[in-house]
Design a protein around this motif. Structure first.
Motif, mmCIF file in Angstrom:
data_model
loop_
_atom_site.group_PDB
_atom_site.id
_atom_site.type_symbol
_atom_site.label_atom_id
_atom_site.label_comp_id
_atom_site.label_asym_id
_atom_site.label_seq_id
_atom_site.Cartn_x
_atom_site.Cartn_y
_atom_site.Cartn_z
ATOM 1 N N ARG A 26 0.726 -1.257 0.301
ATOM 2 C CA ARG A 26 -0.641 -0.262 -0.145
ATOM 3 C C ARG A 26 0.847 1.361 0.128
ATOM 4 N NH1 ARG A 26 -3.128 0.105 4.958
ATOM 5 N NH2 ARG A 26 -1.637 -0.584 6.220
ATOM 6 N N VAL A 27 1.167 1.879 -1.165
ATOM 7 C CA VAL A 27 1.927 3.705 -1.341
ATOM 8 C C VAL A 27 1.043 4.487 -1.631
ATOM 9 C CG1 VAL A 27 3.466 4.250 -2.228
ATOM 10 C CG2 VAL A 27 3.367 2.136 -2.368
ATOM 11 N N GLY A 28 1.257 5.551 -0.488
ATOM 12 C CA GLY A 28 0.483 6.877 -0.710
ATOM 13 C C GLY A 28 1.616 7.706 -1.300
ATOM 14 N N LEU A 57 -2.638 1.933 -4.557
ATOM 15 C CA LEU A 57 -1.840 3.671 -4.771
ATOM 16 C C LEU A 57 -3.126 4.254 -3.890
ATOM 17 C CD1 LEU A 57 0.158 5.503 -5.858
ATOM 18 C CD2 LEU A 57 -0.906 5.587 -7.700
ATOM 19 N N SER A 58 -3.183 5.143 -3.361
ATOM 20 C CA SER A 58 -3.363 6.373 -3.051
ATOM 21 C C SER A 58 -3.044 7.118 -2.787
ATOM 22 C CB SER A 58 -4.207 5.553 -1.476
ATOM 23 O OG SER A 58 -3.228 5.478 -1.009
ATOM 24 N N ALA A 59 -3.534 8.784 -2.303
ATOM 25 C CA ALA A 59 -2.944 9.703 -2.031
ATOM 26 C C ALA A 59 -3.586 10.505 -1.231
ATOM 27 C CB ALA A 59 -3.178 11.159 -3.131
ATOM 28 N N VAL A 60 -2.740 11.535 0.154
ATOM 29 C CA VAL A 60 -3.414 12.156 1.335
ATOM 30 C C VAL A 60 -3.190 13.531 0.606
ATOM 31 C CG1 VAL A 60 -1.143 11.779 2.205
ATOM 32 C CG2 VAL A 60 -3.372 12.637 3.327
ATOM 33 N N ASP A 121 1.321 1.919 3.922
ATOM 34 C CA ASP A 121 2.477 1.424 4.324
ATOM 35 C C ASP A 121 3.451 1.997 3.924
ATOM 36 O OD1 ASP A 121 1.535 -1.407 4.949
ATOM 37 O OD2 ASP A 121 1.613 -2.186 2.523
ATOM 38 N N TRP A 122 3.755 2.391 2.972
ATOM 39 C CA TRP A 122 4.493 4.087 2.597
ATOM 40 C C TRP A 122 3.904 4.570 1.818
ATOM 41 C CZ3 TRP A 122 9.523 1.625 2.341
ATOM 42 C CH2 TRP A 122 9.821 0.576 2.579
ATOM 43 N N LEU A 123 4.555 6.324 2.650
ATOM 44 C CA LEU A 123 3.550 7.656 2.043
ATOM 45 C C LEU A 123 5.612 7.826 1.281
ATOM 46 C CD1 LEU A 123 1.954 9.262 1.947
ATOM 47 C CD2 LEU A 123 3.136 10.537 3.838
ATOM 48 N N ALA A 124 4.757 7.808 0.103
ATOM 49 C CA ALA A 124 5.676 9.470 -1.095
ATOM 50 C C ALA A 124 5.898 10.287 -0.501
ATOM 51 C CB ALA A 124 5.902 8.190 -2.287
ATOM 52 N N LEU A 125 6.796 10.704 -0.569
ATOM 53 C CA LEU A 125 7.126 12.576 -0.657
ATOM 54 C C LEU A 125 7.833 12.770 -1.643
ATOM 55 C CD1 LEU A 125 8.462 13.356 2.868
ATOM 56 C CD2 LEU A 125 6.145 13.271 2.245
ATOM 57 N N ALA A 126 7.780 13.522 -2.957
ATOM 58 C CA ALA A 126 7.835 13.961 -3.623
ATOM 59 C C ALA A 126 9.271 15.314 -4.401
ATOM 60 C CB ALA A 126 6.875 14.941 -4.993
ATOM 61 N N ALA A 154 16.629 9.008 1.376
ATOM 62 C CA ALA A 154 15.657 8.422 0.872
ATOM 63 C C ALA A 154 13.820 7.244 1.588
ATOM 64 C CB ALA A 154 16.185 6.699 0.248
ATOM 65 N N GLU A 155 14.278 6.267 2.626
ATOM 66 C CA GLU A 155 13.398 6.411 3.225
ATOM 67 C C GLU A 155 13.436 6.445 5.093
ATOM 68 O OE1 GLU A 155 13.275 1.489 4.443
ATOM 69 O OE2 GLU A 155 13.857 1.969 2.122
ATOM 70 N N ARG A 156 12.365 6.593 5.427
ATOM 71 C CA ARG A 156 12.424 7.163 7.175
ATOM 72 C C ARG A 156 11.688 6.330 7.756
ATOM 73 N NH1 ARG A 156 11.833 13.186 8.900
ATOM 74 N NH2 ARG A 156 10.195 11.536 9.509
ATOM 75 N N PRO A 157 11.952 5.754 8.586
ATOM 76 C CA PRO A 157 10.722 4.754 9.328
ATOM 77 C C PRO A 157 10.380 5.838 10.000
ATOM 78 C CG PRO A 157 12.628 3.176 9.306
ATOM 79 C CD PRO A 157 13.125 4.857 8.900
ATOM 80 N N GLN A 158 9.045 5.814 10.221
ATOM 81 C CA GLN A 158 8.432 6.278 11.255
ATOM 82 C C GLN A 158 7.579 5.642 13.100
ATOM 83 O OE1 GLN A 158 6.109 9.796 9.839
ATOM 84 N NE2 GLN A 158 4.808 8.097 8.447
ATOM 85 N N ARG A 159 7.792 6.417 14.176
ATOM 86 C CA ARG A 159 7.698 5.985 14.897
ATOM 87 C C ARG A 159 5.980 4.937 15.498
ATOM 88 N NH1 ARG A 159 9.026 8.675 20.690
ATOM 89 N NH2 ARG A 159 8.690 6.673 21.171
ATOM 90 N N HIS A 160 4.752 5.834 14.387
ATOM 91 C CA HIS A 160 3.626 5.018 13.777
ATOM 92 C C HIS A 160 3.439 5.808 12.999
ATOM 93 C CE1 HIS A 160 2.896 4.522 18.247
ATOM 94 N NE2 HIS A 160 3.848 5.746 18.591
ATOM 95 N N GLY A 161 2.749 4.455 11.455
ATOM 96 C CA GLY A 161 2.702 4.961 10.588
ATOM 97 C C GLY A 161 3.382 4.244 9.573
ATOM 98 N N PRO A 162 3.107 5.342 8.566
ATOM 99 C CA PRO A 162 3.835 4.498 7.361
ATOM 100 C C PRO A 162 5.866 5.245 6.775
ATOM 101 C CG PRO A 162 2.268 6.698 6.035
ATOM 102 C CD PRO A 162 2.120 6.201 8.412
ATOM 103 N N THR A 163 5.998 4.255 6.177
ATOM 104 C CA THR A 163 7.594 4.418 5.966
ATOM 105 C C THR A 163 7.703 5.988 4.961
ATOM 106 O OG1 THR A 163 8.372 2.524 6.729
ATOM 107 C CG2 THR A 163 10.021 3.898 4.984
#
Length: 185
Positions: A26-28, A57-60, A121-126, A154-163
């Motif tokens: 699941r990629v946002g 794929l989703s978006a926020v 699972d993953w949130l993509a920033l542009a 390029a990749e940063r896990p968060q304590r809560h929520g998606p990477t």
């Protein structure tokens, strides 16, 4: 014959995700409505549609309400997502003007809280290569030392929520602009 800009961006994104993601993740996409995030969402939409990236794929979109254009940006994001069949989560936040962290800092904190709550699972920033160069330069000017010279991950896990992921860090801004022009975005 060389690759088109779309093909080059698609190749970079395919390699980025192939190295990281399990089947059908699941990629946002953090969708501001600006060119960078619209290009990222469009490219991922096309890769998913072609079967090159089997992902959900989703978006926020975080609506800060700080600009007179905020409603128009939200409407634009909703229209893009409708056109491409991408579910959109619109999160409205109320940014305090007297929090002591400044307006930008308060907006960033609320935006990241919304990112942490999104169902991906993953949130993509542009962020792209030019953003990376600017970040490194600013960090060095602030005296951040070796850690600051590393720039954005390029990749940063968060304590809560998606990477949080930044799949466009190897893409220069001129390619994003060319991609947007090529697709009429």
């Amino acid at each position: 014959m060389g690759l088109t800009v779309s093909e080059r961006v698609s190749t970079i994104l395919t390699r980025f995700f192939a190295a990281r993601l399990a089947a059908a993740p699941r990629v946002g996409v953090a969708l501001s409505g600006g060119m960078d995030s619209v290009v990222l969402l469009h490219a991922l939409f096309r890769l998913r549609a072609s079967g090159a990236l089997p992902l959900e794929l989703s978006a926020v979109h975080v609506h800060h309400g700080l600009s007179s254009q905020a409603d128009a940006w939200a409407d634009f994001c909703a229209e893009c997502c409708r056109e491409w069949g991408v579910p959109l989560e619109l999160v409205r936040v109320s940014v305090p003007r007297d929090s002591g962290e400044g307006l930008e800092g308060a907006a960033r904190r609320l935006r990241h809280a919304a990112f942490s709550a999104c169902a991906a699972d993953w949130l993509a920033l542009a962020h792209h290569r030019d953003d990376q160069a600017e970040t490194v330069l600013l960090n060095l000017l602030r005296g951040a030392g070796v850690a600051g010279a590393a720039g954005m991950l390029a990749e940063r896990p968060q304590r809560h929520g998606p990477t949080l992921i930044r799949p466009l860090l190897d893409v220069p801004r001129f390619m994003i602009e060319a991609y947007a022009a090529e697709h009429g975005l």
